[in-house]
Design a protein around this motif. Structure first.
Motif, mmCIF file in Angstrom:
data_model
loop_
_atom_site.group_PDB
_atom_site.id
_atom_site.type_symbol
_atom_site.label_atom_id
_atom_site.label_comp_id
_atom_site.label_asym_id
_atom_site.label_seq_id
_atom_site.Cartn_x
_atom_site.Cartn_y
_atom_site.Cartn_z
ATOM 1 N N GLY A 128 -46.997 34.217 -61.967
ATOM 2 C CA GLY A 128 -47.069 34.816 -60.643
ATOM 3 C C GLY A 128 -45.704 35.250 -60.149
ATOM 4 N N HIS A 129 -44.717 34.416 -60.305
ATOM 5 C CA HIS A 129 -43.352 34.758 -59.892
ATOM 6 C C HIS A 129 -42.771 35.863 -60.762
ATOM 7 C CE1 HIS A 129 -39.236 34.263 -58.494
ATOM 8 N NE2 HIS A 129 -38.836 34.048 -59.736
ATOM 9 N N THR A 132 -44.278 39.305 -59.951
ATOM 10 C CA THR A 132 -43.767 39.845 -58.691
ATOM 11 C C THR A 132 -42.361 40.405 -58.863
ATOM 12 O OG1 THR A 132 -45.102 38.303 -57.392
ATOM 13 C CG2 THR A 132 -43.209 39.294 -56.294
ATOM 14 N N THR A 270 -43.635 28.071 -45.971
ATOM 15 C CA THR A 270 -43.362 29.434 -46.419
ATOM 16 C C THR A 270 -43.868 29.701 -47.833
ATOM 17 O OG1 THR A 270 -41.135 28.653 -47.025
ATOM 18 C CG2 THR A 270 -41.351 29.847 -44.928
ATOM 19 N N SER A 271 -44.031 28.658 -48.640
ATOM 20 C CA SER A 271 -44.474 28.822 -50.033
ATOM 21 C C SER A 271 -45.445 27.723 -50.405
ATOM 22 C CB SER A 271 -43.285 28.763 -50.998
ATOM 23 O OG SER A 271 -42.315 29.750 -50.716
ATOM 24 N N ARG A 272 -46.419 28.071 -51.263
ATOM 25 C CA ARG A 272 -47.355 27.065 -51.780
ATOM 26 C C ARG A 272 -47.852 27.526 -53.146
ATOM 27 N NH1 ARG A 272 -51.048 22.922 -50.056
ATOM 28 N NH2 ARG A 272 -50.062 22.970 -47.991
ATOM 29 N N GLY A 273 -47.819 26.629 -54.111
ATOM 30 C CA GLY A 273 -48.348 26.895 -55.444
ATOM 31 C C GLY A 273 -48.742 25.593 -56.094
ATOM 32 N N GLY A 307 -45.138 30.608 -58.382
ATOM 33 C CA GLY A 307 -45.522 31.829 -57.689
ATOM 34 C C GLY A 307 -45.467 31.656 -56.173
ATOM 35 N N THR A 308 -44.892 32.594 -55.475
ATOM 36 C CA THR A 308 -44.602 32.612 -54.024
ATOM 37 C C THR A 308 -43.496 31.649 -53.642
ATOM 38 O OG1 THR A 308 -46.113 30.899 -53.120
ATOM 39 C CG2 THR A 308 -47.061 33.087 -53.579
ATOM 40 N N GLU A 313 -40.036 36.705 -52.577
ATOM 41 C CA GLU A 313 -41.457 37.048 -52.687
ATOM 42 C C GLU A 313 -42.173 37.099 -51.337
ATOM 43 O OE1 GLU A 313 -43.830 35.350 -55.950
ATOM 44 O OE2 GLU A 313 -42.078 34.113 -56.383
ATOM 45 N N VAL A 314 -41.805 36.191 -50.428
ATOM 46 C CA VAL A 314 -42.649 36.002 -49.225
ATOM 47 C C VAL A 314 -41.905 36.229 -47.918
ATOM 48 C CG1 VAL A 314 -44.092 34.341 -50.465
ATOM 49 C CG2 VAL A 314 -42.146 33.512 -49.102
ATOM 50 N N THR A 318 -43.348 35.779 -43.955
ATOM 51 C CA THR A 318 -43.096 34.443 -43.402
ATOM 52 C C THR A 318 -41.883 34.440 -42.478
ATOM 53 O OG1 THR A 318 -41.824 33.855 -45.391
ATOM 54 C CG2 THR A 318 -44.169 33.273 -45.367
#
Length: 348
Positions: A128-129, A132, A270-273, A307-308, A313-314, A318
């Motif tokens: 995912g990362h 992106t 701000t991020s979750r995986g 990822g994220t 990325e975010v 956020t």
């Protein structure tokens, strides 16, 4: 078992670290893993064991010399799991409430779980990362990425623990966090197979691979990999968690435990995986890292960013900006704890 370098929060600057193991956890919601409520000073546990049975000083390498740091423990040829003998054999005085070998977690500052790692290889394991990052450049993930666990070497002289301040390097205005997990190698190894490589891991910890995005953006145009965009800080902690504490968290066929990874800035998520989203297991990464070279006890292996798991990325969805002095970045990984660092002005 959880192992940490600790010292009293009000200890003078430069006070030596003490190696400690967690004792018990506070009550929490069903299925949650709470922070330890106390820590056992392992040197005091060793002394008490030898006083009770002097033969240990002759028969046991673990009991023969003072317990100082995890680094020294590994240099003596001992694995992390050997410390369990001190924990299992500890008998508290009375009810343990006033035992000077038991330290209150509320009174402690935690240092990096390993103070002087010989090397830090950071991989690129989460699709995912990676996707992106390539899409931002107008490209696609190279086919080789799916076949080869790729890593770069980071700076082991700029390791920070939980609570330690971090600042942007000179000429950078785009400081970013990166949410990762790191594995600690605790035995010499070479040419490991992916199937057995995780046997060389002594424990896991949370890893923040800080990035200066503006410096990194210029450097990567030369295609030699990150340099000063990474060469200023790496945070690990708050403690090392041995592999047995992750038992039951990995579903069949998954590359890693099915555990949540979360980043917060100033208390706002701000991020979750999930660790299990990794394309490569730590076994695959260690096999690649050990090919034709000898891994050493204390070497760190980073997973790469989930990822994220970074503002690159975010940011727009956020925080709306990169990190600034006054921010506090907190990374949480289930069963591994909470790693938090304040952002401050660059020292002059």
């Amino acid at each position: 078992m959880k192992i940490a370098h600790v010292r009293e929060a009000n200890a003078p600057a430069g006070a030596p670290w003490r190696l400690a193991a967690a004792l018990g956890t506070a009550a929490g919601e069903t299925g949650s893993v709470q922070p330890p409520i106390g820590w056992l000073d392992l040197e005091m546990a060793r002394r008490r064991a030898v006083a009770a049975d002097p033969r240990l000083a002759h028969n046991s390498v673990l009991h023969r010399v003072p317990v100082t740091t995890l680094d020294d423990h590994l240099l003596a040829g001992l694995r992390v799991a050997a410390l369990a003998d001190l924990v299992d054999g500890f008998v508290p005085h009375g009810d343990g409430e006033d035992d000077d070998a038991v330290l209150s977690a509320a009174d402690l500052h935690f240092g990096p779980p390993v103070l002087r790692p010989p090397s830090l290889r950071d991989f690129y394991a989460f699709e995912g990362h990676v996707r992106t990052m390539w899409e931002r450049r107008g490209g696609e993930v190279p086919e080789a990425w799916y076949r080869l666990p790729i890593f770069y070497f980071s700076n082991v002289s700029a390791i920070r623990g939980s609570g330690d301040p971090v600042w942007s390097p000179r000429a950078s205005a785009e400081l970013d966090y990166e949410l990762e997990v790191a594995a600690l190698v605790d035995t010499p190894a070479i040419d490991l197979s992916p199937e057995r490589a995780e046997e060389a891991i002594g424990g896991y910890t949370i890893f923040n691979d800080w990035s200066a995005r503006d410096l990194q953006r210029e450097e990567t145009t030369v295609r030699l990999g990150p340099a000063k965009g990474k060469d200023f800080a790496s945070s690990i902690g708050p403690w090392l968690v041995t592999p047995d504490e992750l038992d039951g968290a990995r579903a069949g066929g998954a590359t890693g435990p099915d555990l949540a990874m979360i980043a917060e800035v100033n208390g706002v998520e701000t991020s979750r995986g999930r660790w299990s989203d990794a394309h490569f297991s730590f076994g695959a990464m260690l096999a690649r890292a050990s090919a034709d070279v000898r891994l050493r006890p204390g070497d760190l292996i980073g997973s790469g960013t989930v990822g994220t798991g970074c503002l690159l990325e975010v940011r727009d969805a956020t925080l709306g900006r990169y990190l600034q002095p006054g921010d506090v970045v907190t990374l949480r990984v289930e069963r591994l704890g909470v790693l938090s660092n304040p952002i401050v002005e660059r020292p002059r």
